[in-house]
Scaffold this motif. Structure first.
Motif, PDB file in Angstrom:
ATOM      1  N   GLY A   1      11.991 -22.363   7.598  1.00  0.00           N
ATOM      2  CA  GLY A   1      12.142 -20.942   7.288  1.00  0.00           C
ATOM      3  C   GLY A   1      12.549 -20.104   8.464  1.00  0.00           C
ATOM      4  N   SER A   2      13.025 -20.753   9.540  1.00  0.00           N
ATOM      5  CA  SER A   2      13.340 -20.017  10.767  1.00  0.00           C
ATOM      6  C   SER A   2      14.426 -18.969  10.553  1.00  0.00           C
ATOM      7  CB  SER A   2      13.761 -20.996  11.865  1.00  0.00           C
ATOM      8  OG  SER A   2      14.124 -20.299  13.034  1.00  0.00           O
ATOM      9  N   LEU A   3      15.498 -19.321   9.833  1.00  0.00           N
ATOM     10  CA  LEU A   3      16.595 -18.376   9.631  1.00  0.00           C
ATOM     11  C   LEU A   3      16.143 -17.163   8.817  1.00  0.00           C
ATOM     12  CD1 LEU A   3      19.704 -20.649   8.963  1.00  0.00           C
ATOM     13  CD2 LEU A   3      19.103 -19.431  11.040  1.00  0.00           C
ATOM     14  N   GLN A   4      15.334 -17.402   7.791  1.00  0.00           N
ATOM     15  CA  GLN A   4      14.856 -16.286   6.975  1.00  0.00           C
ATOM     16  C   GLN A   4      13.971 -15.348   7.801  1.00  0.00           C
ATOM     17  OE1 GLN A   4      15.002 -19.402   6.176  1.00  0.00           O
ATOM     18  NE2 GLN A   4      15.746 -19.685   4.072  1.00  0.00           N
ATOM     19  N   ASP A   5      13.123 -15.931   8.643  1.00  0.00           N
ATOM     20  CA  ASP A   5      12.259 -15.117   9.504  1.00  0.00           C
ATOM     21  C   ASP A   5      13.085 -14.276  10.469  1.00  0.00           C
ATOM     22  OD1 ASP A   5      10.092 -16.187   8.246  1.00  0.00           O
ATOM     23  OD2 ASP A   5       9.641 -17.645   9.819  1.00  0.00           O
ATOM     24  N   GLN A   6      14.109 -14.900  11.075  1.00  0.00           N
ATOM     25  CA  GLN A   6      14.955 -14.176  12.027  1.00  0.00           C
ATOM     26  C   GLN A   6      15.686 -13.019  11.330  1.00  0.00           C
ATOM     27  OE1 GLN A   6      17.428 -16.543  14.731  1.00  0.00           O
ATOM     28  NE2 GLN A   6      16.149 -18.335  14.272  1.00  0.00           N
ATOM     29  N   GLU A   7      16.167 -13.275  10.100  1.00  0.00           N
ATOM     30  CA  GLU A   7      16.870 -12.226   9.374  1.00  0.00           C
ATOM     31  C   GLU A   7      15.933 -11.062   9.043  1.00  0.00           C
ATOM     32  OE1 GLU A   7      19.227 -11.439   5.157  1.00  0.00           O
ATOM     33  OE2 GLU A   7      18.873 -13.505   5.842  1.00  0.00           O
ATOM     34  N   ALA A   8      14.708 -11.390   8.603  1.00  0.00           N
ATOM     35  CA  ALA A   8      13.744 -10.336   8.255  1.00  0.00           C
ATOM     36  C   ALA A   8      13.411  -9.483   9.477  1.00  0.00           C
ATOM     37  CB  ALA A   8      12.472 -10.972   7.691  1.00  0.00           C
ATOM     38  N   ILE A   9      13.186 -10.122  10.624  1.00  0.00           N
ATOM     39  CA  ILE A   9      12.886  -9.391  11.860  1.00  0.00           C
ATOM     40  C   ILE A   9      14.078  -8.545  12.272  1.00  0.00           C
ATOM     41  CG2 ILE A   9      12.396  -9.668  14.328  1.00  0.00           C
ATOM     42  CD1 ILE A   9      10.796 -12.200  13.577  1.00  0.00           C
ATOM     43  N   GLY A  10      15.303  -9.100  12.104  1.00  0.00           N
ATOM     44  CA  GLY A  10      16.519  -8.367  12.463  1.00  0.00           C
ATOM     45  C   GLY A  10      16.712  -7.119  11.611  1.00  0.00           C
ATOM     46  N   ARG A  11      16.393  -7.205  10.335  1.00  0.00           N
ATOM     47  CA  ARG A  11      16.551  -6.036   9.443  1.00  0.00           C
ATOM     48  C   ARG A  11      15.541  -4.940   9.793  1.00  0.00           C
ATOM     49  NH1 ARG A  11      20.109  -6.549   5.427  1.00  0.00           N
ATOM     50  NH2 ARG A  11      20.852  -8.648   4.863  1.00  0.00           N
ATOM     51  N   ILE A  12      14.326  -5.335  10.168  1.00  0.00           N
ATOM     52  CA  ILE A  12      13.339  -4.338  10.603  1.00  0.00           C
ATOM     53  C   ILE A  12      13.828  -3.620  11.850  1.00  0.00           C
ATOM     54  CG2 ILE A  12      11.020  -4.070  11.558  1.00  0.00           C
ATOM     55  CD1 ILE A  12      10.137  -6.368   9.712  1.00  0.00           C
TER      56      ILE A  12
END
Length: 542
Positions: A23-34
Motif C-alpha cells: 500500500g506504499s503508493l496509496q499512502d504516498q498519494e494520500a499524504i501528497g494530496r493533504i
C-alpha cells in the motif's frame, strides 16, 4: 480579486514492481494530496512508478518534466512524501533534479516540511541577485539527501552481505538453474537453501556433458537432446510497457561454485573434456578450485589463410607453438616453397626465423604418419575390445533409444490431436494455423527418428567402424591432405593426437598420441624380437 489558482503534481515512487503489491503508493498519494490542500493547490496528475532512486538515469523523471512543459496549466509544485522519494544518490543528484524543476518555475515540496521556500537576503533593499537568493533549509535538505544515500548503503550491506556470506558457505540464495532445484534444510536451527539434482530434468544435462566430452559438436548434441524430449522450462512472460501495472501476458520459457551437500551433476573431468579447455577447472593440492580459460592448445588455433597447396600448416612451430605459416620465397633460382615462422615483433611469433623446404617438411610428416599404421593383430584385438565395451553400454543405449521413442510417441499423439482439430475447424485461418503446427510436428518426429537410428549401434556397426578405421590408417596422408580446409584437418588431426604436434616432435617421433595410437605403438614394441640371429645387424648390446 480572486487569487490565481495553483496547480501541483504528486510523485509516488517505489523501488521495484514487487512493492506495487503493497500500500506504499496509496499512502504516498494520500499524504501528497493533504500537502496540496495545505498549499491551496489543485492536483493535476499523480505519477505512480516503480523505479529505483539509487540511479541518476530516471526515465520516469523525464516523463514528469515533459508533462510540466506541455501542460496547458502552469504547475507550481512538485510534491513528494520525502526527499529520499526523489533520489537516494546523494545531495549533488538531488540538487540537479531540484534545479531542473526550478528552471520550469516548479518548487519541490516534501510532506515533512524540510524544504523551505527560497529567501532573498536583499529583499529589504528591493534588489535581487543570483547569490542573494538561497534556501534557508539547504543544510537540512543536504542532510536528508545524504541520509537517503546512507540508508541505501546500509540496506544493501545487510542484504547483499547476507547473500554473499550464505554463498561462501555453500548455500543457495537465488533461483536454481535448469537441471537443479532448491531444497530447504535446517542448519543450526535456521532454514537455509541448498541445491540438488532435479530428477525430472538432470538427465538431460548429464547427457549433454557426456556427449560433448565424447567429442560430439554442439549441433549433434542439441539434436540428440531434442530427440530425447528436452524442452526449455516455462517462465512467465511480462509486459512492462505500463510500469505502474506490469502484467503477465503468457509463459515462455560462470564460474562453478561449491554447493553445500551437493557434488554436482557431472565430474570435474567430464566438465573439462566437454568444454575442450575453453573453461577448465583445476583443483590444487589444497583442494581449492581454480578456473582457467583457453587452457587447451586446441582452442588457441586462429583462423589462418587456407591454401590447399600447403596442407600441413596445422603442424605447430617448435619455438612458439603457433601453427606454421607457408609461402613461396623468391630468389635467384626462382621461387622456393616452404613452411616458416618467426621474426614478427610484438606478436607470439617473435623468435628467430625458422623455415623448412616444403618438400622436406611434407616428406617427414608423411613418413611419420606411414609409421602409425595399425597391425592386423592389433585391429582384431581392438574389435574384440569394442564389442566388450558395447556390451557394457548396451543398456545405456537402449535407455536413451527408449527415451527418444517415448518422445516420438508423444509427438505423434499430439499430431493426431491436431489432425482431429483440423477436421473440425471451420475457419480457413484456423486450418492454416493448425496445418503449420502439423508440419512442424512432422519435422520434429522425423528429426527424432533420425537421431534414434543414429545412436542405435550394434556389432555390425562396430565391424563397419573397424573397416573405416583400417581405411583411415591405410591412407592417413591422403585423407588429411584432401580435407576441405584447415578446420577439417584440425578435426582429423585430433583423432591422432592429444595436442597438436610441433615439427620437431614429428621429427623425433614424440607427439602426444591419443590413447588408441599409444596402445598400437606399445603393441608394436611388444612384438619386436628380443633375440636376433647371428650375423643380422643391428644387434642389441649386452
Amino acid at each position: 480579486m480572486d487569487k490565481e489558482p495553483k496547480y501541483a503534481i504528486i510523485d509516488c515512487r517505489v523501488s521495484d514492481p514487487q512493492q506495487l503489491k503493497g500500500g506504499s503508493l496509496q499512502d504516498q498519494e494520500a499524504i501528497g494530496r493533504i500537502t496540496a490542500e495545505r498549499l491551496n493547490a489543485t492536483v493535476l496528475k499523480v505519477f505512480r512508478k516503480p523505479h529505483s532512486a539509487t540511479t541518476s538515469e530516471r526515465e520516469d523523471f523525464q516523463e514528469i518534466l515533459d508533462f510540466i512543459k506541455t501542460s496547458k496549466k502552469t504547475i507550481s509544485y512538485y510534491i513528494v512524501k520525502s526527499i529520499d522519494r526523489l533520489t537516494r544518490v546523494g545531495y549533488p543528484e538531488y540538487l540537479r533534479l531540484k534545479t531542473e524543476l526550478g528552471k520550469l518555475g516548479v518548487s519541490v515540496i516534501d510532506s515533512y516540511g524540510v524544504i523551505q521556500p527560497t529567501k532573498n537576503t536583499l529583499e529589504h533593499l528591493g534588489v535581487s541577485y543570483k547569490w542573494s537568493n538561497h534556501s534557508p533549509s539547504e543544510a537540512g535538505e543536504m542532510l536528508e539527501a545524504y541520509k537517503g544515500k546512507v540508508e541505501v548503503r546500509d540496506i544493501l550491506t545487510r542484504l547483499i552481505g547476507a547473500e554473499v556470506r550464505l554463498t561462501q558457505e555453500g548455500f543457495s540464495v537465488r533461483r536454481a538453474p535448469d537441471g537443479l532445484r532448491n531444497k530447504s534444510v535446517m542448519v543450526d536451527g535456521k532454514k537455509k537453501i541448498i541445491r540438488e539434482a532435479d530428477p525430472e530434468r538432470v538427465h538431460y544435462f548429464q547427457k549433454m556433458f557426456e556427449l560433448l566430452a565424447e567429442g560430439n559438436g554442439f549441433p549433434k548434441t542439441v539434436e540428440i537432446l531434442n530427440a530425447m524430449g528436452f524442452r526449455t522450462q516455462e517462465q512467465k512472460q511480462w509486459d512492462r510497457t505500463d510500469k505502474e501495472h506490469p502484467k503477465v501476458t503468457g509463459r515462455t520459457h560462470h564460474c562453478p561454485i561449491k554447493l553445500q551437500l551437493f557434488d554436482g551433476i557431472v565430474s570435474v573431468d567430464t566438465f573439462n573434456r566437454a568444454n575442450g579447455g575453453k573453461i577448465f577447472i583445476q583443483i590444487n593440492s589444497e583442494n581449492k578450485i581454480e578456473i582457467l580459460h583457453d587452457y587447451s592448445s586446441w582452442n588457441k588455433a586462429k583462423r589462418l589463410k587456407d591454401n590447399p597447396k600447403y596442407p600441413w600448416k596445422v603442424i605447430r612451430c617448435p619455438y612458439c607453438n603457433q601453427e606454421m605459416l607457408a609461402s613461396a620465397s623468391s630468389g635467384k633460382l626462382g621461387k622456393h616453397d616452404g613452411y616458416h615462422c618467426g621474426i614478427k615483433t610484438n606478436t607470439k611469433r617473435a623468435h628467430k626465423y625458422f623455415r623448412v623446404k616444403q618438400k622436406d617438411f611434407e616428406e617427414n610428416v608423411n613418413r611419420y604418419f606411414e609409421n602409425l599404421k595399425f597391425q592386423e593383430a592389433f585391429m582384431k584385438g581392438l574389435e574384440l575390445h569394442l564389442i566388450d565395451e558395447y556390451r557394457a553400454k548396451e543398456k545405456e543405449i537402449v535407455i536413451e533409444s527408449s527415451a527418444i521413442s517415448r518422445s516420438v510417441s508423444e509427438l505423434k499423439a499430439e499430431q493426431a490431436k491436431k489432425l482431429d482439430d483440423f477436421g473440425q475447424a471451420e475457419s480457413v485461418i484456423t486450418k492454416r494455423m493448425i496445418e503449420k503446427q502439423i508440419e512442424s510436428l512432422d519435422e520434429q518426429i522425423k528429426q527424432a527418428e533420425s537421431t534414434r537410428n543414429g545412436i542405435e549401434i550394434n556389432e555390425k556397426s562396430i565391424k563397419s567402424f573397424i573397416h573405416y578405421a583400417k581405411h583411415v590408417m591405410e591412407h592417413p596422408t591422403e585423407i588429411l591432405t584432401t580435407a576441405e580446409d584447415l578446420n577439417a584437418r584440425r578435426a582429423i588431426m585430433s583423432l591422432f593426437f592429444e595436442e597438436m604436434p610441433t615439427y620437431h616432435q614429428i621429427l623425433n617421433g614424440t607427439p602426444k598420441l591419443q590413447p588408441l595410437f599409444r596402445l598400437s605403438e606399445e603393441f608394436k614394441q611388444s612384438e619386436r624380437p628380443l633375440v636376433t640371429l647371428r650375423g643380422v645387424e643391428p644387434r642389441f648390446k649386452p
